[in-house]
Enzyme design. Sequence first.
Site, mmCIF file in Angstrom:
data_model
loop_
_atom_site.group_PDB
_atom_site.id
_atom_site.type_symbol
_atom_site.label_atom_id
_atom_site.label_comp_id
_atom_site.label_asym_id
_atom_site.label_seq_id
_atom_site.Cartn_x
_atom_site.Cartn_y
_atom_site.Cartn_z
ATOM 1 N N CYS B 98 0.879 -1.161 0.000
ATOM 2 C CA CYS B 98 0.000 0.000 0.000
ATOM 3 C C CYS B 98 0.922 1.218 0.000
ATOM 4 O O CYS B 98 1.966 1.209 0.647
ATOM 5 C CB CYS B 98 -0.855 -0.008 1.264
ATOM 6 N N HIS B 399 3.457 7.796 7.966
ATOM 7 C CA HIS B 399 2.676 7.613 6.733
ATOM 8 C C HIS B 399 1.291 8.244 6.791
ATOM 9 O O HIS B 399 0.615 8.335 5.775
ATOM 10 C CB HIS B 399 2.572 6.138 6.371
#
Lengths: 141, 476
Positions: B98, B399
């Site tokens: 991802c 992130h």
Amino acid sequence: MSAQANGWSHFAHEADIGLAASGPSLGDVFERVATAMTGAITDPELVRTNEKVTVHCEAPDIELLLVEWLNALVFEMATRGMLFGRFEVRIDGCRLVGTAWGEKISRERHHPAVEVKGATYTGLSVHRRGGSWVARCVVDV
Amino acid sequence: MELSRLEKVSPFEWRIAPHGEMRVPAVLYGDEQLIRDMDDKVYEQVTNVATLPGIVTASYAMPDAHWGYGFPIGGVAAFDPEAGGVVSAGGVGFDISCGVRTMVTGLKREDVEPVKEELADTLFAAIPAGLGSTGEISLSDAEMTAMLAGGARWAVDRGFGAPADLDRIEESGCMPGAMPDCVSDRARQRQRREMGTLGSGNHYLEIQEIVRIHDGDAARAFGLAVGELVVGIHCGSRGLGHQIGTEFLRDMAIEDARLGLKLPDRELACSPIDSDLGRRYLGAMRAAINCAFANRQIIGHLVRQALCAVLPRTEATLLFDVSHNTCKVEEHTINGKARQLFVHRKGATRAFGPGHASLPGALRPIGQPVFVGGSMGTASWILAGTATSERRAFSSACHGAGRRMSRHQARKNWRGDDVVRDLAHRGTLIRSPSMRGVAEEAPAAYKDVTAVIEATHEAGLARKIAELRPLICIKG
């Protein structure tokens, strides 16, 4: 009927969703955890139960069998484009035959909130408490 | 988390000395408030990771760390194969590779304002999003194998995007060491209709306005200017990655039990890097990385088409594409000696500093772009790796903001249509197939990303370059 009255609920997890269920037999609990998983996606009562899918699972212990069962359903949902609203589970030792009834996903009717990627082993438990069985599992969404 | 359980190394670095079965210390990055707000489960999970065989230097938690499964989300750990190191399927997670892709459009906000609704509708129609959506691309077995080996290169060869894009993707868009043979039929089956799809949950496609620049030289090198628009795409390897994660987690858990390896959490299931199962997982996981590269390459191509349909002659160029759920073999210097380590980043972005040989020429003097995703209404950020990134946490940074509220609670607090209306008033258009999904992803269900960014910057994990605000958000 509320989710709790049906023997399943969600518990808070920071990133994902915790599924919990209790019931008189192991089979009942597996069925209810599966309903809780559908409940993470949509209201299970919105799902029509006119198509039937059968899955077979086995695992070295009963906790891993719960994960196998949920992941088998995740696979069927993903590849058939379906949601399931009713379940029937027969457990023999660490083997299981499960039947799920459902229908094709309708974005208009189901408003699916999330996609379940898989069931995890974190906080996983299946055990007896008093006269009933209880189970917990976190699914990644 | 109780601060008294930690040793304060600096205002932004906290240490847990090895105790019990821990082989190395745990190091958490964040200011006092961020650390205090972290769940006790993060303490448990970051110390659990420190018990794994072959772990090197420390088990790290980024400033956005939160309770995950096995590893914390925002966890980083490196393993040395020569010291019995392991690879963990749970340490990568289900959503393999991802990541975030950012494209620079050269458009200004005033170019888009008159056609904003039309652009939102066009993007929503062009990019399949949400559960039950399928892509236009259906792959035969042979094509699936070619995609798993070729990644974004495969996608470019099939007409999705341009060869110039490849230079701006980590690993040049093609992960070496992928073994399509290790990817099961069931994983392939899950991917058959999912190429070029966004997925659901916190995945998104956004048109973002650059609202503030924090480092002018780096911003110029990245092609960023205040008032201009970029495209942010956040998604991963879809059903294929989820199925690979599921299958190898099970196989590793069963094998660990057979070998008598005692783990504090079954989700930490792992295999020696130098083992048959470890090698097969790495081969399949790398194939999933290629699937994610190909997926984001296809979506990038669909976005370009949609932009040109509404605003002809728009040229969206790729700034960079980087993952935040991977295990990568990297050379890092430990006590003056270069070692090949298997670095797990679960919800942590790789952040190579200036001069790193793997970066393309134009980015090398600056450092690798790091993308930190927002949550519909809140800011996203572009950071860059720094000279200190490597010794802080094997060149890793945060992130995202991380949730502060469960989905269940968010659904109780907000209605999706109210969230959409409120954000529209504030200048952000939302398009989503699920109002329940929008309620669960409401901006206030997430922590404030600003504190995470400040801590990341001050700790020397990565440095601030630009702050972005969403104008259009397509949510799965």
